[in-house]
Design a protein around this motif. Structure first.
Motif, PDB file in Angstrom:
ATOM      1  N   THR A  27       0.822  -1.197   0.000  1.00 62.16           N
ATOM      2  CA  THR A  27       0.000   0.000   0.000  1.00 62.16           C
ATOM      3  C   THR A  27       0.857   1.248   0.000  1.00 62.16           C
ATOM      4  O   THR A  27       0.402   2.318  -0.376  1.00 62.16           O
ATOM      5  CB  THR A  27      -0.931  -0.005   1.234  1.00 62.16           C
ATOM      6  OG1 THR A  27      -1.646  -1.224   1.234  1.00 62.16           O
ATOM      7  CG2 THR A  27      -1.903   1.143   1.190  1.00 62.16           C
ATOM      8  N   TYR A 129     -14.570  -3.599  -0.677  1.00 60.54           N
ATOM      9  CA  TYR A 129     -13.644  -2.870  -1.548  1.00 60.54           C
ATOM     10  C   TYR A 129     -12.351  -2.535  -0.815  1.00 60.54           C
ATOM     11  O   TYR A 129     -11.243  -2.767  -1.330  1.00 60.54           O
ATOM     12  CB  TYR A 129     -14.289  -1.588  -2.061  1.00 60.54           C
ATOM     13  CG  TYR A 129     -15.250  -1.767  -3.211  1.00 60.54           C
ATOM     14  CD1 TYR A 129     -15.085  -2.769  -4.158  1.00 60.54           C
ATOM     15  CD2 TYR A 129     -16.337  -0.901  -3.369  1.00 60.54           C
ATOM     16  CE1 TYR A 129     -15.968  -2.925  -5.214  1.00 60.54           C
ATOM     17  CE2 TYR A 129     -17.229  -1.038  -4.429  1.00 60.54           C
ATOM     18  CZ  TYR A 129     -17.038  -2.051  -5.336  1.00 60.54           C
ATOM     19  OH  TYR A 129     -17.909  -2.195  -6.388  1.00 60.54           O
ATOM     20  N   GLN A 130     -12.469  -1.970   0.370  1.00 67.60           N
ATOM     21  CA  GLN A 130     -11.257  -1.541   1.078  1.00 67.60           C
ATOM     22  C   GLN A 130     -10.414  -2.747   1.503  1.00 67.60           C
ATOM     23  O   GLN A 130      -9.181  -2.680   1.491  1.00 67.60           O
ATOM     24  CB  GLN A 130     -11.628  -0.700   2.301  1.00 67.60           C
ATOM     25  CG  GLN A 130     -12.279  -1.460   3.447  1.00 67.60           C
ATOM     26  CD  GLN A 130     -12.770  -0.555   4.552  1.00 67.60           C
ATOM     27  OE1 GLN A 130     -13.526   0.382   4.305  1.00 67.60           O
ATOM     28  NE2 GLN A 130     -12.354  -0.825   5.770  1.00 67.60           N
ATOM     29  N   ALA A 133      -8.656  -4.058  -1.619  1.00 72.09           N
ATOM     30  CA  ALA A 133      -7.586  -3.113  -1.948  1.00 72.09           C
ATOM     31  C   ALA A 133      -6.368  -3.376  -1.063  1.00 72.09           C
ATOM     32  O   ALA A 133      -5.226  -3.416  -1.538  1.00 72.09           O
ATOM     33  CB  ALA A 133      -8.085  -1.674  -1.772  1.00 72.09           C
ATOM     34  N   LEU A 140      -7.849   2.868  -3.247  1.00 70.95           N
ATOM     35  CA  LEU A 140      -9.274   3.070  -3.493  1.00 70.95           C
ATOM     36  C   LEU A 140      -9.427   4.402  -4.212  1.00 70.95           C
ATOM     37  O   LEU A 140      -9.115   5.458  -3.657  1.00 70.95           O
ATOM     38  CB  LEU A 140     -10.060   3.086  -2.180  1.00 70.95           C
ATOM     39  CG  LEU A 140     -10.413   1.737  -1.555  1.00 70.95           C
ATOM     40  CD1 LEU A 140     -11.193   1.954  -0.267  1.00 70.95           C
ATOM     41  CD2 LEU A 140     -11.226   0.884  -2.522  1.00 70.95           C
ATOM     42  N   PRO A 182     -10.984  -0.537  -5.884  1.00 67.38           N
ATOM     43  CA  PRO A 182      -9.563  -0.898  -5.778  1.00 67.38           C
ATOM     44  C   PRO A 182      -8.912  -0.887  -7.154  1.00 67.38           C
ATOM     45  O   PRO A 182      -9.263  -1.695  -8.016  1.00 67.38           O
ATOM     46  CB  PRO A 182      -9.603  -2.315  -5.180  1.00 67.38           C
ATOM     47  CG  PRO A 182     -10.972  -2.827  -5.451  1.00 67.38           C
ATOM     48  CD  PRO A 182     -11.880  -1.653  -5.556  1.00 67.38           C
ATOM     49  N   ALA A 207     -10.095  -7.214  -9.291  1.00 66.74           N
ATOM     50  CA  ALA A 207      -8.830  -6.994  -8.602  1.00 66.74           C
ATOM     51  C   ALA A 207      -7.865  -8.145  -8.860  1.00 66.74           C
ATOM     52  O   ALA A 207      -8.270  -9.307  -8.939  1.00 66.74           O
ATOM     53  CB  ALA A 207      -9.070  -6.849  -7.092  1.00 66.74           C
TER      54      ALA A 207
END
Length: 329
Positions: A27, A129-130, A133, A140, A182, A207
């Motif tokens: 990240t 989603y988070q 990601a 995001l 993501p 993803a």
């Protein structure tokens, strides 16, 4: 000897990958060298590989708590069967970030095509989603086309008569959670976001090349999954869409009476990619034998032998002979 063991221990501790640190490292950005290139290569490879296997991940506390019944995995099973995709796993997990991260990493690595269901709404517990990601070190990002389609196609809500897309508000912030996707900024956007219908704003976020993120609402899930077909048909084992064939044979014999024969049959046909199934039907006069495979002609060639050995008959829908009168003794 003790010194040598200590050296081995230190070496293993340095060499073993720490998956708990993957998301934090990734990240931090895609300019981190080796990790970045591995993620991109994996995503590109996943986007192109032939689809042999699939998995379905159902995400939601409401399913585990018994509040709702999962029908999406059953629909996906039928969808996969019709396309000749081998659905290998179905899992149900809670709305928990660590659970989601672990599951999608593992499934992305093991299966060619993965679908998640649930957890992409506007509320605080919609964290799919988070979490995904985080699993793959993605950002995001507000997806402009999804946002534009949402504004155009969303119906007004009577409970929010004063809602405006032009004014920042808690309601707008909540809605935007559904179009912050993501995204790997280094990869082509069209491979990461799919729109399947002109009259539906809901996107399918993809993803790591093979994790397809779908809503949990059954009607939406089913519609979007059907819409994925044109995007994957060229990658199927059988692009003509013949899928997998199933032959059903009804037998009045108990499973114990046919077990030896079916074991012998399964061993004989395994090399041809045929699976033999036996299913008791409690409270019914007949049980079910199935033959499943891709070679329809070969399956049909087995029918006379199986029918004879289980003293049964070929049927097309399980239970279609339940109302038939008992044979005279």
């Amino acid at each position: 000897m003790i010194s040598r063991l200590s050296q081995i221990s230190r070496h293993l501790s340095r060499s073993a990958p720490n998956f708990n640190r993957l998301s934090a490292t990734a990240t931090s950005g895609f300019r981190t060298g080796g990790l970045s290139s591995r993620i991109m290569a994996s995503a590109d490879e996943n986007n192109k590989k032939t689809i042999h296997t699939a998995a379905c991940l159902i995400i939601g506390d409401e399913v585990l708590g018994g509040k709702t019944t999962d029908t999406n995995s059953a629909y996906m099973a039928k969808w996969c069967f019709s396309l000749g995709i081998n659905l290998k796993r179905v899992e149900v997990i809670e709305d928990d970030e660590d659970e989601i991260v672990e599951a999608v990493r593992r499934m992305s690595d093991r299966y060619d095509f993965v679908v998640t269901s649930g957890g992409i709404g506007p509320t605080h517990d919609d964290i799919t989603y988070q979490s995904i990601a985080k699993a793959f070190g993605l950002k995001l990002i507000l997806h402009d086309e999804a946002y534009a389609r949402m504004k155009k196609l969303s119906r007004p809500n009577k409970a929010q008569p004063n809602f405006s897309w032009d004014v920042d508000s808690p309601a707008k912030t909540a809605r935007l959670r559904m179009v912050r996707l993501p995204i790997d900024e280094s990869r082509e956007l069209s491979k990461q976001v799919i729109f399947t219908r002109d009259d539906l704003w809901v996107p399918i976020s993809v993803a790591n090349g093979n994790i397809h993120i779908l809503p949990g609402v059954p009607k939406l899930f089913e519609s979007l999954l059907e819409g994925v077909k044109p995007f994957v048909v060229d990658r199927l084992v059988d692009p003509d869409g013949k899928g997998i064939a199933r032959v059903i044979i009804s037998t009045p014999l108990p499973e114990s009476a046919v077990a030896d024969y079916l074991t012998e049959l399964a061993g004989k046909v395994a090399a041809k990619g045929v699976k033999v199934g036996s299913y008791p039907r409690w409270g019914k006069k007949n049980n079910t034998i199935t033959l499943v495979g891709r070679d329809r002609d070969y399956l049909e060639s087995l029918v006379p032998e199986v029918v004879t050995n289980v003293k049964g008959r070929r049927i097309h829908v399980e239970g279609e002979d339940d109302d038939e009168p008992e044979a005279a003794s």
